[in-house]
Design a protein around this motif. Structure first.
Motif, PDB file in Angstrom:
ATOM      1  N   ALA A   1      11.979 -10.948 114.936  1.00 32.30           N
ATOM      2  CA  ALA A   1      11.458 -10.395 116.191  1.00 32.30           C
ATOM      3  C   ALA A   1      11.964  -8.986 116.385  1.00 32.30           C
ATOM      4  O   ALA A   1      13.040  -8.595 115.891  1.00 32.30           O
ATOM      5  N   LEU A   2      11.173  -8.197 117.123  1.00 27.87           N
ATOM      6  CA  LEU A   2      11.599  -6.903 117.631  1.00 27.87           C
ATOM      7  C   LEU A   2      12.138  -7.127 119.032  1.00 27.87           C
ATOM      8  O   LEU A   2      11.499  -7.780 119.855  1.00 27.87           O
ATOM      9  N   PHE A   3      13.314  -6.587 119.306  1.00 26.28           N
ATOM     10  CA  PHE A   3      13.966  -6.803 120.596  1.00 26.28           C
ATOM     11  C   PHE A   3      13.818  -5.561 121.458  1.00 26.28           C
ATOM     12  O   PHE A   3      14.039  -4.429 121.004  1.00 26.28           O
ATOM     13  N   ASN A   4      13.429  -5.794 122.724  1.00 23.99           N
ATOM     14  CA  ASN A   4      13.308  -4.697 123.687  1.00 23.99           C
ATOM     15  C   ASN A   4      14.489  -4.793 124.641  1.00 23.99           C
ATOM     16  O   ASN A   4      14.531  -5.677 125.500  1.00 23.99           O
ATOM     17  N   PRO A   5      15.460  -3.899 124.510  1.00 23.30           N
ATOM     18  CA  PRO A   5      16.655  -4.015 125.358  1.00 23.30           C
ATOM     19  C   PRO A   5      16.380  -3.723 126.829  1.00 23.30           C
ATOM     20  O   PRO A   5      17.149  -4.133 127.690  1.00 23.30           O
ATOM     21  N   VAL A   6      15.298  -3.043 127.118  1.00 21.64           N
ATOM     22  CA  VAL A   6      14.973  -2.731 128.511  1.00 21.64           C
ATOM     23  C   VAL A   6      14.503  -3.987 129.235  1.00 21.64           C
ATOM     24  O   VAL A   6      14.944  -4.307 130.347  1.00 21.64           O
ATOM     25  N   THR A   7      13.582  -4.725 128.597  1.00 19.64           N
ATOM     26  CA  THR A   7      13.048  -5.949 129.210  1.00 19.64           C
ATOM     27  C   THR A   7      13.784  -7.202 128.752  1.00 19.64           C
ATOM     28  O   THR A   7      13.511  -8.291 129.243  1.00 19.64           O
ATOM     29  N   ASN A   8      14.711  -7.019 127.801  1.00 20.92           N
ATOM     30  CA  ASN A   8      15.464  -8.144 127.241  1.00 20.92           C
ATOM     31  C   ASN A   8      14.523  -9.206 126.643  1.00 20.92           C
ATOM     32  O   ASN A   8      14.754 -10.405 126.751  1.00 20.92           O
ATOM     33  N   ALA A   9      13.437  -8.743 126.038  1.00 16.91           N
ATOM     34  CA  ALA A   9      12.420  -9.654 125.492  1.00 16.91           C
ATOM     35  C   ALA A   9      12.347  -9.519 123.980  1.00 16.91           C
ATOM     36  O   ALA A   9      12.595  -8.445 123.418  1.00 16.91           O
ATOM     37  N   TYR A  10      11.994 -10.658 123.347  1.00 16.59           N
ATOM     38  CA  TYR A  10      11.821 -10.688 121.899  1.00 16.59           C
ATOM     39  C   TYR A  10      10.332 -10.799 121.594  1.00 16.59           C
ATOM     40  O   TYR A  10       9.631 -11.658 122.152  1.00 16.59           O
ATOM     41  N   LYS A  11       9.837  -9.968 120.697  1.00 10.75           N
ATOM     42  CA  LYS A  11       8.457 -10.057 120.245  1.00 10.75           C
ATOM     43  C   LYS A  11       8.453 -10.544 118.799  1.00 10.75           C
ATOM     44  O   LYS A  11       8.841  -9.825 117.877  1.00 10.75           O
ATOM     45  N   THR A  12       8.044 -11.802 118.630  1.00 10.27           N
ATOM     46  CA  THR A  12       8.049 -12.383 117.291  1.00 10.27           C
ATOM     47  C   THR A  12       6.991 -11.711 116.426  1.00 10.27           C
ATOM     48  O   THR A  12       5.844 -11.550 116.847  1.00 10.27           O
ATOM     49  N   VAL A  13       7.396 -11.332 115.212  1.00 10.77           N
ATOM     50  CA  VAL A  13       6.476 -10.606 114.339  1.00 10.77           C
ATOM     51  C   VAL A  13       6.236 -11.317 113.015  1.00 10.77           C
ATOM     52  O   VAL A  13       5.329 -10.919 112.264  1.00 10.77           O
ATOM     53  N   GLY A  14       7.000 -12.353 112.681  1.00 16.15           N
ATOM     54  CA  GLY A  14       6.736 -13.006 111.405  1.00 16.15           C
ATOM     55  C   GLY A  14       7.743 -14.094 111.092  1.00 16.15           C
ATOM     56  O   GLY A  14       8.740 -14.282 111.791  1.00 16.15           O
ATOM     57  N   LYS A  15       7.427 -14.846 110.022  1.00 19.85           N
ATOM     58  CA  LYS A  15       8.287 -15.916 109.541  1.00 19.85           C
ATOM     59  C   LYS A  15       8.391 -15.836 108.024  1.00 19.85           C
ATOM     60  O   LYS A  15       7.519 -15.261 107.363  1.00 19.85           O
TER      61      LYS A  15
END
Length: 782
Positions: free
Chosen positions: A542-556
């Motif tokens: 995942a790519l992590f967004n420290p501003v929103t504290n959210a993880y965007k899953t991009v692959g397995k």
């Protein structure tokens, strides 16, 4: 007194026959069926209520072309004759002769059974319709009647042939079953095609769907008594009549019921292929004699229509069902493994089928009278019961039946039902255990925890007092499914489990990944390396967004992978990336926590050097712009090292380089991301011979009419020369002309004053241009 019915009654004629004789068509006897039901025990009334019931039945029969109306009228006359005979103490007439068999308490006559039934159990029953008015079924049962064949309906014998539901069918079937009688059904047909016969069967199936019955659904086929019905008028052949019977019976059997055929000897001998029918369906014979000589197959005999049964205010048809004697069945086991599934204010109890059980009786505890009350009898091991906020105990016992013999098994363990089922069941796991938890039930004394492994059978693994349990007997990669039941009772001896909850599944969670590093980067991708986790089915990124504290899953990736490339990224940009292991089993996935966020950055492209210029005083390098770069550094390659010569935000740099001979230059861009400085790859090397050409010198110069001619000495190994003229206004030498090395002179026009000139030699190479020093000044006068 029952009112006298006139009209058709006057036309009734009775013809006596010898014992065992088959009656001719003009005097054939008729058999009729009916239905039974369950309530609190309906009582047949006398006096005014009976007269109202009689009037209602007769009006309905006439309005709806009831084909049994004629027989009903005949039974009324027979009832009056019976009463008169008793009053005058003389014997009543009977078809046939008295035999040496059994004296029937319901008719007063002695009947002899055919020898073929010597070893059969002879079970007495009745068949009824609305012509019996309101029936007290408890009295009927108490009077020794074991079964009832209840009329569901009939097809009107008029030309329209409407299907009619017997208006006492529901009442009769409910009350007869409640009184404990075995129940069968009959339908009086007037079908003249197989399509109509199937329609009659569907009509029966429709109204039977809410009832279970013990005996067959009979197809009553006969002529209308003292009238001409639509079936009589059709004059069907034996084959057609037989086909109608089969169409009806097969339709009934397909719906899950048993089916049979009702007929009298005349129909069986002359209107039907009785032998063919008897191979597949039980035959119910209607023959009002003291001994029947009918030679065909049959299993039930309707021997009279003048029966007097307690609880019935009219005459009623009497029947004997011949059943093979069997040994008393073995005592069935108590039902086991009872489970309860709640649905609002009801619960479905289910249990393992008991071998040899024919029925199950379900009981519920009634605290007001401190006893268990039977609430239902079912054939299949499943029943719906009520469930409230109060804890209610239920129990079930098995029943095995052979003929009229019933053998009861032991009662099952109690099942406590409350609609406050376990709620909020959840499961959380780590890499060693699964913890299930749920909402507390205040009336429960504890909780039973069940577990299924890989979708297998549920096994109780613990009984706990608190609303949570941690299961440590676990392995990675296995799906565990849990259900919880409340436990009621004050001690282990009387503890009983309530309904099981819905299920929750979990698998062990892999460990968190602690080792993550950047392996490589390009302008559009970053590759990371990470450590393996024991038991992982794969890894997610995942790519992590420290501003929103959210993880965007991009692959397995699969379990064997140790590197992953994040693609389609922007050049010269910083990112934070994470990885986590996951475990998968039977459709359930458990994720480890994300790894720490690793700060990475994409690179920028390497610059491309456009040109390098070397003069005696400095070196100038020029390159193209690179997206994402905020500055550039210029290097000279020295062996395997790079020596920084300049740092600039421009697209060129000039610097002093005192090195001699051949030299190589490179440029790298740089940018800032994640509060760090990053440098691009080096450009391709620009290699150039830095040896300066010799300085040329003028040999002559003249101006004739504004045309200046300049000549100079040749310089070896150069590409050409460049002539400059001094600009008196700007104070610098302007480039006037570039001359090929083959020439050592040039002409300049339009010069009408004294002018100063200088010349340089240059050498072009793949990597750039090398210039000599400027010559001495040459002054040419006008």
């Amino acid at each position: 007194m029952m009112k006298k019915t006139i009209g058709l009654l006057a036309a009734l004629t009775l013809t006596l026959t010898s014992a065992g004789a088959v009656l001719p068509a003009s005097a054939e006897e008729y058999a009729y069926d009916s239905y039974s039901a369950e309530t609190d025990g309906t009582t047949a009334d006398n006096g005014t209520d009976t007269e109202e019931a009689q009037a209602e039945a007769e009006q309905f029969a006439q309005e709806n072309f009831d084909p049994q109306y004629g027989k009903y009228l005949k039974s009324l006359e027979a009832a009056e004759e019976t009463a008169a005979a008793k009053a005058n103490s003389y014997n009543m007439p009977v078809y046939g002769e008295k035999g040496s068999g059994d004296t029937d308490k319901y008719t007063g006559y002695t009947y002899t059974h055919q020898d073929r039934f010597n070893n059969c159990e002879k079970v007495i029953g009745i068949d009824v319709s609305y012509f019996q008015y309101q029936i007290d079924w408890k009295k009927v049962k108490a009077d020794g009647v074991d079964f009832a064949i209840i009329r569901l309906g009939y097809r009107g014998y008029g030309s329209s042939g409407d299907l009619v539901l017997d208006y006492r069918f529901e009442e009769n079937i409910k009350n007869a079953k409640a009184a404990g009688l075995q129940v069968g059904i009959y339908f009086y047909t007037q079908a003249i095609t197989t399509a109509e016969a199937k329609e009659e069967a569907d009509f029966c199936i429709k109204y039977l769907k809410n009832y279970s019955i013990d005996l067959p659904v009979y197809f009553d086929i006969e002529s209308v008594d003292y009238d001409i019905g639509r079936l009589d008028s059709a004059n069907l052949t034996v084959a057609q009549n037989t086909a109608n019977c089969k169409a009806f019976c097969d339709r009934i059997i397909k719906a899950g019921y048993k089916a049979g055929v009702y007929a009298n000897p005349y129909w069986l001998n002359y209107k039907l292929n009785a032998a063919e029918l008897a191979k597949k369906y039980p035959i119910w014979l209607a023959h009002y004699v003291t001994y029947t000589g009918y030679e065909g197959d049959f299993s039930m005999w309707q021997y009279a229509y003048t029966g007097q049964v307690d609880g019935i205010s009219t005459n009623v048809d009497m029947n004997v069902d011949y059943r093979e004697k069997t040994a008393a069945p073995a005592k069935p086991d108590a039902p086991d493994d009872i489970t309860a599934t709640l649905n609002g204010n009801t619960a479905v109890l289910e249990w393992t089928p008991v071998a040899g059980a024919d029925k199950y009786e379900v009981y519920r505890y009634n605290k007001d009278i401190d006893r268990y009350i039977k609430v239902n009898t079912v054939v299949s091991p499943k029943v719906t019961v009520s469930a409230t906020g109060t804890v209610i105990p239920y129990t079930v016992r098995s029943v095995s039946i052979s003929g009229t013999t019933k053998v009861y098994g032991e009662y099952s363990d109690l099942v406590y039902i409350s609609n406050k089922i376990i709620s909020g069941l959840g499961a959380a796991s780590d890499n060693k255990s699964v913890t299930v938890s749920w909402n507390e039930i205040s009336t429960a004394n504890g909780y039973a925890v069940y577990r299924s492994v890989h979708g297998g059978v549920y096994t109780k693994i613990a009984t706990v007092e608190e609303p949570s349990y941690t299961d440590t007997n676990t392995e990675m990669g296995i799906k565990y499914t849990y259900k919880v039941a409340p436990v009621f009772g004050k001690s282990d001896d009387d503890a009983t489990e309530g309904a099981l909850s819905t299920a929750v599944s979990a698998i062990l969670t892999p460990k968190q990944i602690n080792t993550v590093s950047q392996y490589s980067r390009t302008s559009s991708a970053v590759t990371i390396r990470f450590g393996h986790v024991l038991g992982a089915s794969g890894y997610e990124f995942a790519l992590f967004n420290p501003v929103t504290n959210a993880y965007k899953t991009v692959g397995k990736t699969i379990a064997s992978a140790s590197m992953y490339t994040f693609k389609s990224l922007s050049a010269g940009t910083g990112y934070q990336v994470c990885v986590r292991a996951y475990s998968e089993a039977d459709g359930v996935t458990s994720y480890a926590p994300w790894s720490r966020a690793l700060k990475v950055a994409t690179n920028i492209e390497a610059p491309t050097i456009l040109k390098t210029t070397i003069t005696p005083s400095n070196v100038t390098v020029t390159w193209d712009a690179v997206e994402g770069a905020v500055g550039y550094k210029v290097y000279r390659r020295s062996g395997v090292s790079y020596i920084k010569l300049a740092d600039t935000t421009s697209l060129s740099a000039s610097f002093t380089d005192t090195s001699k001979g051949s030299r190589s230059y490179a440029v790298a861009g740089y940018f800032t991301a994640n509060n760090r400085n990053y440098t691009s790859p080096y450009s391709e090397l620009c290699t150039i011979d830095g040896t300066l050409p010799s300085t040329p010198s003028f040999t002559s110069g003249s101006n004739s009419g504004g045309n200046v001619t300049l000549k100079w000495s040749a310089v070896p190994n150069v590409t050409g020369y460049r002539v400059y003229m001094y600009n008196n206004t700007t104070g610098v030498y302007d480039n006037m002309k570039t001359i090929n090395a083959k020439n050592t002179s040039c002409k300049l026009t339009g010069i009408y004053s004294t002018a100063k000139f200088r010349i340089k030699a240059f050498r072009r190479e793949t990597g750039g241009t090398v210039w000599s020093d400027a010559s001495a000044v040459k002054t040419v006068k006008y």
